[in-house]
Design a protein around this motif. Structure first.
Motif, PDB file in Angstrom:
ATOM      1  N   ARG A  86      11.551 -52.756  56.266  1.00  0.00           N
ATOM      2  CA  ARG A  86      10.828 -53.986  56.611  1.00  0.00           C
ATOM      3  C   ARG A  86      10.577 -54.170  58.101  1.00  0.00           C
ATOM      4  O   ARG A  86       9.541 -54.697  58.484  1.00  0.00           O
ATOM      5  CB  ARG A  86      11.621 -55.200  56.101  1.00  0.00           C
ATOM      6  N   LEU A 111       5.960 -49.833  51.702  1.00  0.00           N
ATOM      7  CA  LEU A 111       5.759 -51.172  51.139  1.00  0.00           C
ATOM      8  C   LEU A 111       6.111 -51.176  49.659  1.00  0.00           C
ATOM      9  O   LEU A 111       6.766 -52.101  49.150  1.00  0.00           O
ATOM     10  CB  LEU A 111       4.301 -51.611  51.330  1.00  0.00           C
ATOM     11  N   GLU A 112       5.681 -50.128  48.960  1.00  0.00           N
ATOM     12  CA  GLU A 112       5.958 -50.061  47.517  1.00  0.00           C
ATOM     13  C   GLU A 112       7.456 -49.883  47.265  1.00  0.00           C
ATOM     14  O   GLU A 112       8.018 -50.465  46.342  1.00  0.00           O
ATOM     15  CB  GLU A 112       5.150 -48.940  46.881  1.00  0.00           C
ATOM     16  N   SER A 116       6.717 -54.194  47.002  1.00  0.00           N
ATOM     17  CA  SER A 116       5.375 -54.779  47.005  1.00  0.00           C
ATOM     18  C   SER A 116       4.595 -54.300  45.792  1.00  0.00           C
ATOM     19  O   SER A 116       4.743 -53.152  45.352  1.00  0.00           O
ATOM     20  CB  SER A 116       4.606 -54.354  48.256  1.00  0.00           C
ATOM     21  N   ASP A 117       3.754 -55.159  45.296  1.00  0.00           N
ATOM     22  CA  ASP A 117       2.829 -54.788  44.233  1.00  0.00           C
ATOM     23  C   ASP A 117       1.939 -53.644  44.729  1.00  0.00           C
ATOM     24  O   ASP A 117       1.487 -53.649  45.869  1.00  0.00           O
ATOM     25  CB  ASP A 117       2.003 -56.043  43.892  1.00  0.00           C
ATOM     26  N   HIS A 120      -1.497 -54.511  46.253  1.00  0.00           N
ATOM     27  CA  HIS A 120      -1.368 -55.173  47.546  1.00  0.00           C
ATOM     28  C   HIS A 120      -0.961 -54.162  48.632  1.00  0.00           C
ATOM     29  O   HIS A 120      -1.495 -54.174  49.749  1.00  0.00           O
ATOM     30  CB  HIS A 120      -0.329 -56.290  47.449  1.00  0.00           C
ATOM     31  N   ALA A 121      -0.011 -53.290  48.273  1.00  0.00           N
ATOM     32  CA  ALA A 121       0.467 -52.289  49.239  1.00  0.00           C
ATOM     33  C   ALA A 121      -0.684 -51.378  49.659  1.00  0.00           C
ATOM     34  O   ALA A 121      -0.842 -51.057  50.844  1.00  0.00           O
ATOM     35  CB  ALA A 121       1.600 -51.470  48.623  1.00  0.00           C
ATOM     36  N   THR A 124      -3.047 -53.243  51.994  1.00  0.00           N
ATOM     37  CA  THR A 124      -2.435 -53.381  53.331  1.00  0.00           C
ATOM     38  C   THR A 124      -2.481 -52.052  54.076  1.00  0.00           C
ATOM     39  O   THR A 124      -2.773 -51.995  55.275  1.00  0.00           O
ATOM     40  CB  THR A 124      -0.972 -53.857  53.196  1.00  0.00           C
ATOM     41  N   GLY A 161       2.737 -53.447  57.417  1.00  0.00           N
ATOM     42  CA  GLY A 161       3.603 -54.554  57.001  1.00  0.00           C
ATOM     43  C   GLY A 161       4.004 -55.405  58.177  1.00  0.00           C
ATOM     44  O   GLY A 161       3.230 -55.593  59.116  1.00  0.00           O
TER      45      GLY A 161
END
Lengths: 240, 191
Positions: A86, A111-112, A116-117, A120-121, A124, A161
């Protein structure tokens, strides 16, 4: 100023007895938001060790490390892994891009992994690649990209992110000067957006982009540059 | 950098008067080399004396007097562009001498001497890089001037880095060092 990284009397010892190597010796370092710090030193001076400890990829033998206010020594392995996903972006010397994944998939992976969905990832990640001028390379695999493009994908992955600390080990790698400068300008832009950046390098031209340069020797921090003076004095020279 | 040839180069794409030449010189060298307009006119007079430029006969001696490059001036300019700058024999480098001398002085940590110079050079590089970072993206003249200085400074830093590594290897080797063996090597006399 908000401190993003603080290292206090950090030492790292590898091996023991006659094979003991003191890679770092009581190093102190504070890096604030929006600040770029370069770490210079010869091979074996402890540069990469400093970076891996700051990135919680390995533990210090002694001393304390805080990232974004969190004391790494008080965190479980899972918590440190979450912090890495993060808050900490890491650009590895050999990039470590996964060859079976596209540029977008490489960038969206952290991100995944952090929950994260997928859609969405990917969006991004695509935006991060766009920001680095790689929109038309999003579906390419690493082997189909030039060295400079691979380097930018690695940086996109490190910035994607809400990362606040970016750690880069020789981020301009084997790139020529102009492409290396493109990479370091991207890191400076990240600083302007509030990231703290630590760059490890033996390249003085790259280090000169930093707000502060610290020098390591035999695991010790032996010197650092002062606050960057203005460039005005350079413009008054009478040379012809 | 020769003002003489820079002025010939600026005149090679059309006649200009002195003040205009001064402004173009500074713009095309990234404004890193300020040039006095008096120096421009002095140089133009010498160039005219040597037949390398000619002045507008109708313009009198006022500031609007145009100068143009002659055919002889063109030949001089193109010849100069292809002539390597003087570099042989190499100049006596004060920094090299300081490090060599430091090797001979008892109680001096040569690594510390090297680090003091390395720090100074990197700080200079930070200043030049700041100039480049703040420059307009299309300011090619400034980028080239700053790059040249950065490469020069980087070369010196790399020499210091190499000297540092050589010293470390020497210190790790248990041999008698000339630095502590009595009569110093006559290193300075060899150059």
């Amino acid at each position: 100023m908000t401190t993003m990284l603080q290292m206090r009397r950090v030492s790292k010892v590898y091996g023991s007895g006659h094979t003991e190597v003191n890679a770092l010796r009581e190093v102190d370092l504070v890096v604030d938001r929006s600040e770029m710090v370069a770490v210079m030193g010869p091979s074996g001076s402890g540069k990469s060790t400093l970076l891996t400890i700051a990135g919680s990829l390995e533990e210090a033998t002694s001393g304390d490390v805080w990232v974004d206010g969190a004391d790494l020594s008080m965190m479980s392995a899972d918590d440190r892994a979450r912090l890495r996903r993060r808050s900490i972006g890491y650009v590895f010397q050999d990039l470590n891009l996964l060859p079976g994944l596209t540029a977008t998939e490489n960038v969206s992976l952290p991100l995944e992994l952090d929950g994260s969905d997928s859609g969405h990832a990917q969006q991004t990640a695509l935006q991060a690649l766009r920001d680095l001028g790689l929109a038309d390379r999003a579906d390419h695999f690493p082997d189909d990209l030039s060295g400079g493009e691979q380097q930018r994908v690695a940086i996109a992955r490190a910035m994607v992110g809400s990362r606040r600390l970016l750690l880069a080990d020789e981020p301009s790698g084997a790139l020529d000067t102009v492409n290396g400068e493109t990479v370091i300008r991207l890191l400076r832009d990240a600083c302007k957006r509030g990231m703290a950046v630590v760059v490890v390098t033996h390249d003085a031209q790259l280090a000169a982009w930093a707000d502060r340069v610290i020098f390591l020797r035999d695991g010790r921090m032996v010197d650092h540059t002062g606050p960057a003076p203005g460039p005005e004095s350079l413009l008054a020279g009478p040379e012809q | 950098m020769s003002v003489r040839y820079a002025l010939l180069a600026l005149l090679s794409n059309g006649p200009k008067f002195g003040l205009r030449l001064q402004q173009e010189f500074e713009a095309k060298t990234g404004e890193v080399w300020p040039l006095n307009v008096g120096q421009v006119y002095t140089t133009l007079q010498r160039l005219e004396r040597d037949g390398l430029v000619a002045s507008d006969e109708d313009g009198g001696d006022g500031p609007q007097k145009d100068f143009r490059i002659t055919a002889k001036g063109h030949r001089e300019l193109t010849g100069w562009l292809r002539t390597p700058p003087p570099g042989d024999p190499p100049p006596r480098d004060e920094l090299v001498i300081k490090v060599l001398v430091a090797l001979q002085v008892p109680g001096i940590d040569v690594g510390d001497v090297i680090q003091a110079h390395r720090k100074h050079l990197v700080e200079m590089m930070q200043r030049y890089t700041h100039v480049k970072a703040e420059a307009a993206a299309n300011d090619l003249g400034l980028s080239l001037v700053v790059d040249a200085e950065l490469f020069r400074l980087e070369g010196v830093v790399r020499w210091l880095d190499t000297a540092d590594v050589r010293l470390s290897k020497r210190d790790a080797t248990p041999t008698t060092s000339p630095a502590v063996s009595g009569t110093p090597e006559p290193v300075l006399e060899r150059r």
